[in-house]
Design an enzyme around this catalytic site. Structure first.
Site, PDB file in Angstrom:
ATOM      1  N   LYS A 204       0.850  -1.184   0.000  1.00 57.25           N
ATOM      2  CA  LYS A 204       0.000   0.000   0.000  1.00 57.25           C
ATOM      3  C   LYS A 204       0.885   1.232   0.000  1.00 57.25           C
ATOM      4  O   LYS A 204       1.682   1.438   0.924  1.00 57.25           O
ATOM      5  CB  LYS A 204      -0.923   0.003   1.213  1.00 57.25           C
ATOM      6  CG  LYS A 204      -1.739   1.285   1.317  1.00 57.25           C
ATOM      7  CD  LYS A 204      -2.853   1.179   2.309  1.00 57.25           C
ATOM      8  CE  LYS A 204      -3.608   2.505   2.372  1.00 57.25           C
ATOM      9  NZ  LYS A 204      -4.744   2.438   3.287  1.00 57.25           N
ATOM     10  N   ARG A 214     -10.691   9.942   1.479  1.00 54.37           N
ATOM     11  CA  ARG A 214     -10.525  10.638   2.762  1.00 54.37           C
ATOM     12  C   ARG A 214     -11.637  11.660   2.967  1.00 54.37           C
ATOM     13  O   ARG A 214     -12.038  11.915   4.101  1.00 54.37           O
ATOM     14  CB  ARG A 214      -9.136  11.277   2.845  1.00 54.37           C
ATOM     15  CG  ARG A 214      -8.047  10.202   2.925  1.00 54.37           C
ATOM     16  CD  ARG A 214      -6.630  10.775   2.933  1.00 54.37           C
ATOM     17  NE  ARG A 214      -5.640   9.703   2.846  1.00 54.37           N
ATOM     18  CZ  ARG A 214      -4.349   9.912   2.645  1.00 54.37           C
ATOM     19  NH1 ARG A 214      -3.882  11.143   2.522  1.00 54.37           N
ATOM     20  NH2 ARG A 214      -3.519   8.884   2.565  1.00 54.37           N
ATOM     21  N   LYS A 228       1.156  10.266   5.239  1.00 53.04           N
ATOM     22  CA  LYS A 228       1.294   8.934   5.827  1.00 53.04           C
ATOM     23  C   LYS A 228       2.606   8.274   5.402  1.00 53.04           C
ATOM     24  O   LYS A 228       2.723   7.055   5.373  1.00 53.04           O
ATOM     25  CB  LYS A 228       0.082   8.078   5.435  1.00 53.04           C
ATOM     26  CG  LYS A 228      -1.261   8.699   5.866  1.00 53.04           C
ATOM     27  CD  LYS A 228      -2.446   7.745   5.709  1.00 53.04           C
ATOM     28  CE  LYS A 228      -3.726   8.373   6.247  1.00 53.04           C
ATOM     29  NZ  LYS A 228      -4.902   7.444   6.187  1.00 53.04           N
ATOM     30  N   GLU A 244       7.296  -6.866   1.430  1.00 53.80           N
ATOM     31  CA  GLU A 244       6.073  -6.703   2.243  1.00 53.80           C
ATOM     32  C   GLU A 244       5.120  -7.882   2.036  1.00 53.80           C
ATOM     33  O   GLU A 244       4.527  -8.389   2.986  1.00 53.80           O
ATOM     34  CB  GLU A 244       5.355  -5.389   1.869  1.00 53.80           C
ATOM     35  CG  GLU A 244       5.999  -4.134   2.445  1.00 53.80           C
ATOM     36  CD  GLU A 244       5.647  -3.936   3.923  1.00 53.80           C
ATOM     37  OE1 GLU A 244       4.988  -4.806   4.514  1.00 53.80           O
ATOM     38  OE2 GLU A 244       6.039  -2.897   4.486  1.00 53.80           O
ATOM     39  N   LYS A 259      -2.088  -1.573  -3.908  1.00 54.26           N
ATOM     40  CA  LYS A 259      -2.943  -0.384  -3.875  1.00 54.26           C
ATOM     41  C   LYS A 259      -2.096   0.873  -3.955  1.00 54.26           C
ATOM     42  O   LYS A 259      -1.105   0.943  -3.221  1.00 54.26           O
ATOM     43  CB  LYS A 259      -3.738  -0.401  -2.566  1.00 54.26           C
ATOM     44  CG  LYS A 259      -4.644   0.776  -2.359  1.00 54.26           C
ATOM     45  CD  LYS A 259      -5.252   0.705  -0.994  1.00 54.26           C
ATOM     46  CE  LYS A 259      -6.098   1.949  -0.798  1.00 54.26           C
ATOM     47  NZ  LYS A 259      -6.458   2.154   0.570  1.00 54.26           N
ATOM     48  N   TYR A 324     -15.017   0.897  -7.086  1.00 53.47           N
ATOM     49  CA  TYR A 324     -16.291   1.607  -6.919  1.00 53.47           C
ATOM     50  C   TYR A 324     -17.184   1.436  -8.145  1.00 53.47           C
ATOM     51  O   TYR A 324     -18.349   1.798  -8.123  1.00 53.47           O
ATOM     52  CB  TYR A 324     -16.026   3.089  -6.629  1.00 53.47           C
ATOM     53  CG  TYR A 324     -15.159   3.273  -5.398  1.00 53.47           C
ATOM     54  CD1 TYR A 324     -15.708   3.168  -4.121  1.00 53.47           C
ATOM     55  CD2 TYR A 324     -13.777   3.477  -5.500  1.00 53.47           C
ATOM     56  CE1 TYR A 324     -14.919   3.284  -2.988  1.00 53.47           C
ATOM     57  CE2 TYR A 324     -12.979   3.583  -4.379  1.00 53.47           C
ATOM     58  CZ  TYR A 324     -13.551   3.487  -3.120  1.00 53.47           C
ATOM     59  OH  TYR A 324     -12.759   3.585  -2.004  1.00 53.47           O
TER      60      TYR A 324
HETATM   61  C1  PBG Z   1      -7.507   3.757   5.296  1.00 53.98           C
HETATM   62  C2  PBG Z   1      -7.779   3.459   3.872  1.00 53.98           C
HETATM   63  C3  PBG Z   1      -7.572   4.335   2.812  1.00 53.98           C
HETATM   64  C4  PBG Z   1      -8.094   3.715   1.692  1.00 53.98           C
HETATM   65  C5  PBG Z   1      -8.591   2.470   2.080  1.00 53.98           C
HETATM   66  N1  PBG Z   1      -8.370   2.317   3.437  1.00 53.98           N
HETATM   67  C6  PBG Z   1      -7.016   5.714   2.786  1.00 53.98           C
HETATM   68  C7  PBG Z   1      -5.703   6.000   3.325  1.00 53.98           C
HETATM   69  O1  PBG Z   1      -4.857   5.119   3.509  1.00 53.98           O
HETATM   70  O2  PBG Z   1      -5.475   7.171   3.590  1.00 53.98           O
HETATM   71  C8  PBG Z   1      -8.134   4.354   0.330  1.00 53.98           C
HETATM   72  C9  PBG Z   1      -9.184   3.875  -0.592  1.00 53.98           C
HETATM   73  C10 PBG Z   1      -9.457   4.757  -1.752  1.00 53.98           C
HETATM   74  O3  PBG Z   1      -8.800   5.798  -1.988  1.00 53.98           O
HETATM   75  O4  PBG Z   1     -10.389   4.414  -2.487  1.00 53.98           O
HETATM   76  N2  PBG Z   1      -6.695   2.991   6.026  1.00 53.98           N
END
Ligand code: PBG
Length: 335
Positions: A204, A214, A228, A244, A259, A324
């Protein structure tokens, strides 16, 4: 090879296989099916309550009663899993995100209702603190604002157990803390939840494509200008993604995820080739927003670019996609 090479052309004319639809159908290497999709949904408290997410046209936060017909449509279309994301009331957000542990919290209640009404629909939950923290980070912070690892993992274990007790089929830790998959797996086993699957958000990245999400869970305002980068991966790295994934599998993940999606198809391909385990991609909120915005302007064909983008994940090695577009794409495929 030169086009007029006497040995290849015209013996080889690749266009022969593209000349008509029936031949293209015969030699097609990848196909999309509604079974390939996991549909992420945003839930909030209340009744008959729906609020649109401005940066994600067609996506709404729903109260449980309005989510049920969506779940029913997933079953009807053959979309195998819903992924639940909470939009928590502001007054429940704290520095330590403790609402995430509440066995009577929004997500556990939604899990129970969904499993009671639609036992044949898979329910997956995100394990992470960001919807619950007043600062929007996925973990506990120390005085300097640094995100603490081991203390956060303890909370994530509690959150995963609360979801498992409520009957979730699969938990998906999205936080990127070290060691959390092993800790969650141990706790699930110790509490008899031997069938609860873990899909690890393994690779991720610290991506700017999460912006609209968000907004949807209400963490962007809290996050403000902070990022982050001290736990999510550097977009410049791919070898690190393999490390990972190896760790998460060793710690007990059943499936892994890369992701975001479209900008990281190279990572997806490497992960699939290296490990040959069920591998998923998350076509994230910003990717959805891009395609929606361009098609709303008439610059791209909505349905065609949607399907092409989804097929790209299969081609790159994904076993499935969190998207989505899941319902829209499944409806098209069923036609
Ligand atoms: C949070 C999380 C995020 C997403 C899924 N779980 C956002 C982030 O890490 O800030 C993002 C999903 C998306 O953008 O569709 N832990």
């Amino acid at each position: 090879m030169h086009l007029s090479s006497p040995t290849l052309f015209p013996a080889q004319r690749p266009r022969r296989l593209r000349r008509d639809a029936f031949t293209r159908n015969l030699v097609r290497e990848h196909v999309l099916s509604p079974h390939d999709f996991i549909y992420p949904v945003f839930v909030h408290e209340g009744q008959q309550r729906r609020t649109p997410v401005a940066s994600m046209p067609g996506v709404e936060r729903l109260s449980l009663d309005l989510l049920l017909p969506v779940a029913e449509e997933c079953v009807r279309l053959g979309v195998p899993y819903l992924a639940l994301f909470p939009s928590i009331d502001g007054e429940l957000k704290t520095l330590d995100g403790r609402e995430s542990l509440n066995p009577e919290g929004l997500i556990p209640r939604v899990i129970r209702a969904l499993k009671e009404e639609f036992p044949a629909l898979g329910v997956m939950t995100d394990v992470a603190l960001d919807p619950y923290t007043s600062h929007g980070q996925d973990g506990l912070i120390d005085d300097s604002g640094y995100i603490l690892n081991d203390e956060t993992v303890e909370l994530l274990v509690g959150q995963a157990l609360a979801h498992a007790e409520a009957g979730v089929d699969m938990v998906a830790p999205s936080d990127m803390m070290d060691g959390r998959i092993g800790a969650i797996r141990d706790a699930l086993e110790a509490h008899g939840h031997i069938h609860t699957r873990i899909m690890a958000y393994s690779a991720k990245y610290a991506s700017a494509f999460y912006g609209p999400f968000r907004d949807a869970v209400g963490s962007s305002a809290n996050l403000g200008a902070s990022n982050k980068n001290v736990y999510q991966m550097d977009p410049a790295n791919t070898d690190e993604a393999l490390r990972e994934v190896a760790l998460d599998l060793a710690e007990g993940a059943d499936m892994v995820m890369v992701k975001p999606g479209m900008p990281y198809l190279d990572v997806l391909r490497r992960v699939k080739d290296e490990f040959k385990v069920p591998t998923f991609a998350y076509q994230v909120s910003g990717e959805y927003a891009m395609l929606k915005a361009a098609s709303a302007n008439g610059w791209l064909d909505h349905d065609k670019t949607m399907m092409e983008s989804l097929l790209a994940f299969k081609r790159a090695g994904a076993d499935g996609v969190l998207t989505y577009f899941a319902l829209e794409a499944a409806r098209l495929l069923r036609k």
